[in-house]
Every structure is written in C-alpha cells, then in structure tokens.
Design an enzyme around this catalytic site. Structure first.
Site, PDB file in Angstrom:
ATOM      1  N   LYS A 190     -10.648  -5.375  -4.048  1.00 65.13           N
ATOM      2  CA  LYS A 190     -11.813  -4.502  -4.222  1.00 65.13           C
ATOM      3  C   LYS A 190     -11.428  -3.074  -4.572  1.00 65.13           C
ATOM      4  CE  LYS A 190     -12.916  -4.750   0.662  1.00 65.13           C
ATOM      5  NZ  LYS A 190     -11.887  -4.018   1.408  1.00 65.13           N
ATOM      6  N   LYS A 230       0.827  -1.213   0.000  1.00 60.60           N
ATOM      7  CA  LYS A 230       0.000   0.000   0.000  1.00 60.60           C
ATOM      8  C   LYS A 230       0.856   1.256   0.000  1.00 60.60           C
ATOM      9  CE  LYS A 230      -4.407  -1.599   1.648  1.00 60.60           C
ATOM     10  NZ  LYS A 230      -5.483  -1.528   2.619  1.00 60.60           N
ATOM     11  N   LYS A 241      -3.812 -11.343  -6.320  1.00 59.15           N
ATOM     12  CA  LYS A 241      -5.172 -11.531  -5.778  1.00 59.15           C
ATOM     13  C   LYS A 241      -6.169 -10.509  -6.341  1.00 59.15           C
ATOM     14  CE  LYS A 241      -5.325  -8.565  -1.820  1.00 59.15           C
ATOM     15  NZ  LYS A 241      -5.802  -8.181  -0.565  1.00 59.15           N
TER      16      LYS A 241
HETATM   17  P1  TYM Z   1     -10.328  -6.474   3.435  1.00 56.98           P
HETATM   18  O1  TYM Z   1     -11.378  -5.449   3.620  1.00 56.98           O
HETATM   19  O2  TYM Z   1      -9.211  -6.186   2.497  1.00 56.98           O
HETATM   20  O3  TYM Z   1     -10.969  -7.853   2.987  1.00 56.98           O
HETATM   21  C1  TYM Z   1     -12.104  -8.389   3.658  1.00 56.98           C
HETATM   22  C2  TYM Z   1     -12.011  -9.899   3.707  1.00 56.98           C
HETATM   23  O4  TYM Z   1     -11.968 -10.446   2.384  1.00 56.98           O
HETATM   24  C3  TYM Z   1     -10.834 -11.306   2.247  1.00 56.98           C
HETATM   25  N1  TYM Z   1     -10.343 -11.189   0.873  1.00 56.98           N
HETATM   26  C4  TYM Z   1     -10.181 -12.214   0.038  1.00 56.98           C
HETATM   27  N2  TYM Z   1     -10.419 -13.533   0.175  1.00 56.98           N
HETATM   28  C5  TYM Z   1     -10.168 -14.327  -0.898  1.00 56.98           C
HETATM   29  N3  TYM Z   1      -9.705 -13.862  -2.074  1.00 56.98           N
HETATM   30  C6  TYM Z   1      -9.454 -12.541  -2.267  1.00 56.98           C
HETATM   31  N4  TYM Z   1      -9.002 -12.083  -3.411  1.00 56.98           N
HETATM   32  C7  TYM Z   1      -9.697 -11.657  -1.171  1.00 56.98           C
HETATM   33  N5  TYM Z   1      -9.564 -10.318  -1.006  1.00 56.98           N
HETATM   34  C8  TYM Z   1      -9.951 -10.056   0.249  1.00 56.98           C
HETATM   35  C9  TYM Z   1      -9.833 -10.784   3.258  1.00 56.98           C
HETATM   36  O5  TYM Z   1      -8.892 -11.769   3.600  1.00 56.98           O
HETATM   37  C10 TYM Z   1     -10.739 -10.407   4.402  1.00 56.98           C
HETATM   38  O6  TYM Z   1     -11.060 -11.529   5.181  1.00 56.98           O
HETATM   39  N6  TYM Z   1      -7.505  -5.869   7.485  1.00 56.98           N
HETATM   40  C11 TYM Z   1      -8.749  -6.432   7.009  1.00 56.98           C
HETATM   41  C12 TYM Z   1      -9.987  -5.949   7.731  1.00 56.98           C
HETATM   42  C13 TYM Z   1      -9.943  -6.089   9.210  1.00 56.98           C
HETATM   43  C14 TYM Z   1     -10.163  -7.286   9.958  1.00 56.98           C
HETATM   44  C15 TYM Z   1     -10.088  -6.907  11.310  1.00 56.98           C
HETATM   45  C16 TYM Z   1     -10.388  -8.605   9.589  1.00 56.98           C
HETATM   46  C17 TYM Z   1      -9.766  -5.083  10.103  1.00 56.98           C
HETATM   47  N7  TYM Z   1      -9.851  -5.561  11.378  1.00 56.98           N
HETATM   48  C18 TYM Z   1     -10.260  -7.837  12.349  1.00 56.98           C
HETATM   49  C19 TYM Z   1     -10.559  -9.540  10.623  1.00 56.98           C
HETATM   50  C20 TYM Z   1     -10.488  -9.163  11.972  1.00 56.98           C
HETATM   51  C21 TYM Z   1      -8.907  -6.066   5.542  1.00 56.98           C
HETATM   52  O7  TYM Z   1      -8.424  -5.077   5.081  1.00 56.98           O
HETATM   53  O8  TYM Z   1      -9.746  -6.889   4.855  1.00 56.98           O
END
Ligand code: TYM
Length: 338
Positions: A205, A120, A202
């Site tokens: 979004k 990032k 990957k």
């Molecule tokens: P974020 O918002 O990027 O993604 C949300 C969830 O989606 C999963 N994910 C994927 N899984 C499979 N294939 C993909 N291409 C893919 N892209 C995203 C991510 O692994 C995630 O589970 N840091 C985290 C948010 C967060 C969080 C937390 C998660 C903040 N605090 C506490 C769990 C517990 C994030 O940015 O996810």
C-alpha cells in the site's frame, strides 16, 4: 487463561492494519475480507495501528485523513462494530505500556533479523529510527494484550508472529503462564498478492508506482486499465505456476480469492481464450467485489461523528481487557499494585 473483563469465553482473534499509503486489494484479500465472518466463532478485535505508522514519516494531516479513511473502509467492507471490538491503537494506552516491558524480553539479534526491518531501513535510509527497529515488539504487545489465540494476517506478517510467540514463551518460562501463545491464521488463497507490474514482489500500500497496485477506492475504469497492463508472459496459457508464471499466477489468485473458484476451475474456463479474455474476467471480478464497498464508503467517511462514537466505544471495551493483562504482567514482574 480467564479474563475478568470479559464474559465471552470464545477464543480471541486480533488483527490490525497500519494507516500508511492506500488500502490495496492485497490488504483486502489477505486480511480484511477474512476478518468479516470471524465474529461468529471468535471474540474478535480489529484495530487501526496508528502508533505503528509513525515509524515512517508522513504529514499529520495525511495521517489523520488516512485514519478516518481506513476506519470508514473497515466499516464499508462489512465489519460490524456491534459484533467486533473496533478501535484505534493510540486510544488504548496499554499498548505502549506493554511494548516497553516486552522490549526487555526481546533480543537485539532477533529484531535485527526481521526482513521488514531490513526492507524498510533500506527504503528509508535517512530515518532508521528505534521505533522502526522495535516495531515487532509493539506488534507483539498488540496481540498478547488481548490473549489472542489467532491472528488473521497475510503471509508477510508470519515472521512477526513467530517473534511474538518467542517473546510470549520466553516471558511465560521466566514468570509462569502469563500470555496466550498466538497462532497465525492465513487464507489458503490470497495470503500474498503480488504487484501487477512486479509479480515477484508483494503488492504494497505504500508502493510508489500507482500501476503496481489496485486500491480499494480505484474507479472501475482504472481497475480495468491496471489489470489490462499487468505483466504476464509469452506462453499464452492459463495455469498456476508461481515460479515460471508469476504474473498469470497472481491474477489467478486474485480471481480465485474474489470468486471462490479453484485454480483448476479457472484454468478449465479460461485456458485457450487468450490473456485478453482472462484479464477481462479478473477485472470484472475485482470490480464486482469492490463495488459494494465503494458504495458504502462515502456514507461512512462523511460521518466523522459516527466514526468517533464507534471508536470511543471500541477503545473502552479494548482498554478493559488490555488493562487486566497489564495488571497481571506487573504482578508477574513484582511491581507494587497501583
Ligand atoms: P500492514 O498494514 O502492512 O498490512 C495489513 C494486512 O494486510 C496484509 N497484506 C497482504 N496480504 C496479502 N497480499 C499482500 N500483498 C498484502 N499486503 C499486506 C498483511 O499481512 C496484514 O495482515 N504489522 C502489521 C500491522 C499490525 C498487526 C498487529 C497485525 C500491527 N499490529 C497485530 C496483526 C496483529 C502491518 O504492518 O500490516
């Protein structure tokens, strides 16, 4: 560890998604879909992590729209607000409170090694703010506040979960058993959905190229078109081989995660029929998976008052539990009780 604020004795689950970009089939198959049944076995907490999202700039109007959209999508996917604590991170002040404390138990070197920070900060080189750097500490606070035993996420969050465990163990060693040390929970298939055009990276979004991702609110025609154009290879065979056939393997993962079929079943059914027929099957499966979500979405999104009622209730329940952890941490640190 017992929790005075809750009478539920089942193990705790917590997860969250950042309101950035548009929710993709990767977010759904890697995370959201796997959250839906967990309340049967666990005391579940799911949130929208709006505080995390400000580490990258986005207009307040866009963020507000996205926050409503994501919550409406959680509900449209089938997350039941009566059986899960559903809330927004910024409504529970304990997240910011614990994050500061945990910053003091996290090493600069540990944060410097986080691959998401490196990615990032390269992508947003004009705004490498301290929030971006300390992002994993806020995530650790999210998890440790609720005593989460399991954290259902996609593969890309593993490193953050490892750091959360390290921070919890370090604090426990210095101050006695204060935090539950959480475990990562990833699905066997779908934990890492790759980009349709770049199957070696990957699906994201906040991806700029629209054709690389399938969004939960994409119309059926658009989904069909994107999958039709997905990168494959010249071999013409349908078999799972991540290294040599990343495009086909990714489409197989999407199909398997949508239908529950194994890779063997998919190969047996589609190998020999050409990529056209296979891609049509993948598109049909994705469309069928998203159809009920899309149908329910508009109803939820159009009722902001109902969404806010749900979130108010969720925040109250979350704050109660979170506050007991903050109090315990303050006591462990030798702060005068408030
Ligand atoms: P974020 O918002 O990027 O993604 C949300 C969830 O989606 C999963 N994910 C994927 N899984 C499979 N294939 C993909 N291409 C893919 N892209 C995203 C991510 O692994 C995630 O589970 N840091 C985290 C948010 C967060 C969080 C937390 C998660 C903040 N605090 C506490 C769990 C517990 C994030 O940015 O996810």
């Amino acid at each position: 560890m017992t929790d005075a604020a809750s009478t539920d004795t089942r193990p705790v689950v917590l997860s969250g998604i950042q309101p950035s970009g548009k929710l993709t089939i990767g977010n759904y198959l890697g995370a959201l879909k796997n959250w839906l049944a967990l309340h049967e076995q666990y005391d579940t907490h799911f949130m929208l992590v709006d505080l995390h999202s400000i580490s990258v700039r986005q207009s307040p109007a866009d963020r507000l729209e996205r926050c409503y959209e994501f919550i409406a999508l959680y509900l449209a996917c089938g997350l039941n607000p009566e059986r899960n604590v559903l809330f927004v991170q910024s409504h529970v002040p304990a997240h910011s409170q614990l994050a500061w404390i945990l910053n003091c138990y996290t090493q600069f070197g540990e944060l410097s090694r986080m691959t998401q920070f490196k990615d990032k900060s390269a992508k947003h080189a004009d705004n490498v703010n301290a929030g971006l750097f300390c992002y994993p500490v806020l995530m650790a606070a999210d998890i440790l506040l609720y005593g989460a035993h399991k954290v259902p996420v996609g593969d890309d969050q593993r490193q953050h979960l490892e750091l959360t465990r390290t921070i919890a163990q370090r604090f426990n060693r210095e101050h006695g058993e204060t935090f539950v040390v959480p475990e990562t929970m990833t699905p066997p298939i779908g934990a890492r959905i790759m980009g349709l055009q770049t199957p070696e990276a990957k699906m994201s979004k906040s991806e700029d190229a629209e054709t690389n991702a399938i969004y939960l609110l994409d119309e059926p025609k658009r989904i069909e078109r994107k999958i039709k154009r997905a990168v494959t290879d010249m071999e013409g065979s349908i078999r799972f081989d991540q290294e040599n056939k990343p495009g086909v393997s990714n489409l197989m993962s999407i199909l398997a995660a949508c239908t529950g079929q194994s890779f063997e079943q998919i190969s047996a059914e589609y190998d020999g029929g050409g990529y056209g027929q296979f891609k049509k099957a993948v598109a049909d499966a994705v469309i069928a998976t998203l159809e009920p979500v899309q149908q329910r979405y508009a109803e939820w999104r159009n009722d902001e008052a109902a969404l806010r009622d749900i979130l108010r209730d969720g925040a109250q329940r979350a704050q109660q539990r979170a506050q007991t952890t903050v109090d315990r941490v303050h006591a462990a640190l030798g702060f005068i009780p408030a």
